[in-house]
Design an enzyme around this catalytic site. Structure first.
Site, PDB file in Angstrom:
ATOM      1  N   ASN A 176       0.839  -1.205   0.000  1.00 30.99           N
ATOM      2  CA  ASN A 176       0.000   0.000   0.000  1.00 30.99           C
ATOM      3  C   ASN A 176       0.873   1.254   0.000  1.00 30.99           C
ATOM      4  OD1 ASN A 176       0.651  -0.650   2.723  1.00 30.99           O
ATOM      5  ND2 ASN A 176      -1.110   0.469   3.507  1.00 30.99           N
ATOM      6  N   GLU A 217       0.379   5.361   0.613  1.00 33.63           N
ATOM      7  CA  GLU A 217      -0.569   6.385   1.059  1.00 33.63           C
ATOM      8  C   GLU A 217      -0.138   7.793   0.648  1.00 33.63           C
ATOM      9  OE1 GLU A 217      -1.075   5.694   5.268  1.00 33.63           O
ATOM     10  OE2 GLU A 217      -2.290   3.904   4.878  1.00 33.63           O
ATOM     11  N   CYS A 246      -4.306   0.817  -2.245  1.00 35.78           N
ATOM     12  CA  CYS A 246      -4.195  -0.436  -1.502  1.00 35.78           C
ATOM     13  C   CYS A 246      -3.188  -1.367  -2.181  1.00 35.78           C
ATOM     14  CB  CYS A 246      -5.538  -1.153  -1.460  1.00 35.78           C
ATOM     15  SG  CYS A 246      -6.763  -0.340  -0.431  1.00 35.78           S
ATOM     16  N   GLU A 264      -3.430  -4.454  -2.909  1.00 40.64           N
ATOM     17  CA  GLU A 264      -3.998  -5.331  -3.945  1.00 40.64           C
ATOM     18  C   GLU A 264      -4.014  -4.632  -5.304  1.00 40.64           C
ATOM     19  OE1 GLU A 264      -5.178  -4.711  -0.929  1.00 40.64           O
ATOM     20  OE2 GLU A 264      -6.678  -6.185  -0.282  1.00 40.64           O
ATOM     21  N   CYS A 314     -10.761  -4.118   0.754  1.00 43.85           N
ATOM     22  CA  CYS A 314     -11.775  -3.058   0.826  1.00 43.85           C
ATOM     23  C   CYS A 314     -12.715  -3.133  -0.379  1.00 43.85           C
ATOM     24  CB  CYS A 314     -11.097  -1.684   0.895  1.00 43.85           C
ATOM     25  SG  CYS A 314     -10.482  -1.099  -0.696  1.00 43.85           S
ATOM     26  N   CYS A 323     -11.110  -2.350  -3.851  1.00 39.19           N
ATOM     27  CA  CYS A 323     -10.309  -3.461  -4.392  1.00 39.19           C
ATOM     28  C   CYS A 323     -11.216  -4.592  -4.878  1.00 39.19           C
ATOM     29  CB  CYS A 323      -9.334  -3.983  -3.343  1.00 39.19           C
ATOM     30  SG  CYS A 323      -7.981  -2.835  -3.045  1.00 39.19           S
TER      31      CYS A 323
END
Ligand code: THU
Length: 134
Positions: free
Chosen positions: A43, A45, A54, A56, A89, A92
């Site tokens: 991830n 940010e 994210c 993924e 999430c 994703c």
């Protein structure tokens, strides 16, 4: 059932590269092709929190950018810090449901490994086959 150790190791390794100083929640994702090759992502940010990516979606982006056909993906594994529960999430789930609907995804939930079919995580997903996009 548990995932193979090598996929866990790959996700833990890339998790070390996570840029997650705003949440303090580092995530790693490892994606395996049916042929065995593994692609990874962590991830990343932003101070503008909503722009965070994210693990993924970073990992699937790495794979696609490398020219790999996502239909070759067999399994995806995601890990949070210290293997705490970390489920994909909604964003994703949407993206994975479009790109790798057939894949299995492993994640920690309830203190154990759970594996699901990607499509089962996103029932009634918005589909890329909508008339507008044909
Ligand atoms: N995060 C992921 O990278 N993958 C998940 O499956 C859950 C959440 C990230 C997003 C954000 O950077 C941090 O973890 C806290 O939510």
């Amino acid at each position: 059932m548990n995932p193979n150790e090598d996929l866990i190791e790959a996700a833990l390794q890339v998790q070390l590269n996570s840029r997650s100083k705003y949440s303090g929640f580092s995530v790693g994702c490892a994606i395996r092709l049916a042929a065995g090759d593994v692609y990874t992502g962590c991830n990343i940010e932003s101070v503008s929190f909503g722009l965070s990516n994210c693990a993924e979606r970073v990992a699937i982006g790495v794979l696609i950018s490398a020219g790999v056909d996502p239909s070759l993906v067999s399994e995806i594994l995601v890990v949070g810090p210290d293997l705490v529960d970390c489920t994909p999430c909604g964003a994703c789930r949407q993206v994975l449901s479009e790109l790798v609907p057939h894949a299995t995804i492993w994640f920690r939930h309830g203190g154990q490994w759970v594996s699901r079919n990607v499509l089962d995580l996103m029932p009634d997903a918005l589909e890329a086959s909508l008339k507008t996009f044909e």
